[in-house]
Design a protein around this motif. Structure first.
Motif, PDB file in Angstrom:
ATOM      1  N   ILE A   3     -27.763  11.904 -28.202  1.00  0.00           N
ATOM      2  CA  ILE A   3     -28.539  11.955 -29.444  1.00  0.00           C
ATOM      3  C   ILE A   3     -28.145  13.205 -30.224  1.00  0.00           C
ATOM      4  O   ILE A   3     -28.165  14.312 -29.682  1.00  0.00           O
ATOM      5  N   PHE A   4     -27.764  13.002 -31.482  1.00  0.00           N
ATOM      6  CA  PHE A   4     -27.355  14.116 -32.339  1.00  0.00           C
ATOM      7  C   PHE A   4     -28.154  14.053 -33.633  1.00  0.00           C
ATOM      8  O   PHE A   4     -28.038  13.092 -34.396  1.00  0.00           O
ATOM      9  N   TYR A   5     -28.993  15.054 -33.853  1.00  0.00           N
ATOM     10  CA  TYR A   5     -29.829  15.090 -35.055  1.00  0.00           C
ATOM     11  C   TYR A   5     -28.996  15.615 -36.220  1.00  0.00           C
ATOM     12  O   TYR A   5     -28.993  16.806 -36.525  1.00  0.00           O
ATOM     13  N   ILE A   6     -28.312  14.689 -36.873  1.00  0.00           N
ATOM     14  CA  ILE A   6     -27.301  15.072 -37.857  1.00  0.00           C
ATOM     15  C   ILE A   6     -27.897  15.733 -39.096  1.00  0.00           C
ATOM     16  O   ILE A   6     -27.312  16.664 -39.656  1.00  0.00           O
ATOM     17  N   ASP A  17     -28.875  20.732 -42.203  1.00  0.00           N
ATOM     18  CA  ASP A  17     -29.831  21.657 -42.807  1.00  0.00           C
ATOM     19  C   ASP A  17     -29.560  23.095 -42.376  1.00  0.00           C
ATOM     20  O   ASP A  17     -29.803  24.046 -43.129  1.00  0.00           O
ATOM     21  N   MET A  18     -29.052  23.255 -41.156  1.00  0.00           N
ATOM     22  CA  MET A  18     -28.913  24.598 -40.594  1.00  0.00           C
ATOM     23  C   MET A  18     -27.496  25.153 -40.608  1.00  0.00           C
ATOM     24  O   MET A  18     -27.291  26.333 -40.331  1.00  0.00           O
ATOM     25  N   THR A  19     -26.506  24.316 -40.923  1.00  0.00           N
ATOM     26  CA  THR A  19     -25.133  24.810 -40.897  1.00  0.00           C
ATOM     27  C   THR A  19     -24.809  25.628 -42.146  1.00  0.00           C
ATOM     28  O   THR A  19     -25.276  25.325 -43.246  1.00  0.00           O
ATOM     29  N   ASN A  20     -24.010  26.672 -41.953  1.00  0.00           N
ATOM     30  CA  ASN A  20     -23.573  27.459 -43.115  1.00  0.00           C
ATOM     31  C   ASN A  20     -22.370  26.823 -43.797  1.00  0.00           C
ATOM     32  O   ASN A  20     -21.854  27.350 -44.782  1.00  0.00           O
ATOM     33  N   GLN A  47     -19.104  21.702 -47.506  1.00  0.00           N
ATOM     34  CA  GLN A  47     -18.836  20.756 -46.435  1.00  0.00           C
ATOM     35  C   GLN A  47     -20.127  20.344 -45.734  1.00  0.00           C
ATOM     36  O   GLN A  47     -21.177  20.971 -45.905  1.00  0.00           O
ATOM     37  N   GLN A  48     -20.030  19.280 -44.943  1.00  0.00           N
ATOM     38  CA  GLN A  48     -21.177  18.802 -44.184  1.00  0.00           C
ATOM     39  C   GLN A  48     -20.715  18.320 -42.814  1.00  0.00           C
ATOM     40  O   GLN A  48     -19.561  17.940 -42.630  1.00  0.00           O
ATOM     41  N   VAL A  49     -21.632  18.336 -41.859  1.00  0.00           N
ATOM     42  CA  VAL A  49     -21.335  17.848 -40.517  1.00  0.00           C
ATOM     43  C   VAL A  49     -21.340  16.326 -40.541  1.00  0.00           C
ATOM     44  O   VAL A  49     -22.268  15.707 -41.069  1.00  0.00           O
TER      45      VAL A  49
END
Length: 221
Positions: A187-190, A195-198, A204-206
């Protein structure tokens, strides 16, 4: 590593196709209220009836269960003979080698978790490529692999088709039962990751991650 978002039309088949535990498939068949989950679990489950010789062998073992010493048979052997005699055969799975060596995970979105919490139905949807014009299809072929998010794709003005609605809690239960008893899907809460990545500061986005969630894959927003 293969990942699929929770809203993908093939999400149920994606999860069940990797299930290798016949006991869990039987549990899903007996406990789910969703007909597609039940149908796919039934198709994955394989039942091999006992031969006449096997029936005689198991019955022979059971004849000793009330005799002191049980004829030398262990309690485990007696229990197995009882189970096999009661079920009349052996359960296994079809295509046991399917995706062997590949981990699978589900990308969990905020909308899905809200539907679970509110006990709502949830749309399984994908770009409506069957009805795209030639120009729209060209855009899809050129850009979908970079976007990959049906919500963003819809915001861009392209048609999206709802293939079915599912009770969110039924899908959530499927994910959790399979993850608990077979260690998949992951399970990966994308949305939380984005929201938390710099990486947002760099436009860019995950879009995915490795099985342990340590290495994320990024794409331009």
């Amino acid at each position: 590593m293969i990942m699929l978002v929770d809203s993908h039309p093939d999400i149920i088949e994606f999860i069940i196709s990797k299930m290798q535990n016949p006991r869990i498939l039987r549990y899903l068949i007996e406990n789910t209220e969703d007909e597609q989950i039940k149908k796919l679990a039934q198709e994955k489950l394989k039942f091999t009836p006992l031969t006449n010789t096997e029936e005689d062998l198991y019955q022979g073992i059971l004849n000793y269960r009330s005799i002191p010493g049980q004829g030398g048979f262990t309690d485990a052997a007696i229990r197995e003979a009882e189970e096999k005699s009661n079920t009349g055969g052996t359960y296994s799975v079809h295509n046991p080698d399917f995706l062997t060596g590949a981990n699978i995970s589900v990308c969990i979105t905020k909308e899905f978790m809200e539907a679970v919490e509110n006990d709502d139905h949830y749309d399984l949807r994908f770009p409506d490529v069957e009805n795209y014009t030639e120009e729209e299809m060209k855009v899809y072929n050129d850009q979908w692999h970079e976007v990959g998010d049906v919500r963003q794709w819809e915001d861009m003005g392209y048609g999206v088709r709802v293939y079915r609605k599912i009770k969110a809690k039924e899908l959530w239960r499927l994910i959790n039962v399979c993850a608990t008893y077979s260690a998949e899907p992951g399970i990966f809460y994308i949305d939380n990751a984005n929201d938390m990545t710099n990486a947002k500061s760099y436009g860019q986005q995950v879009v995915a991650t490795n099985p342990c969630g340590k290495v994320a894959k990024f794409a331009s927003r």
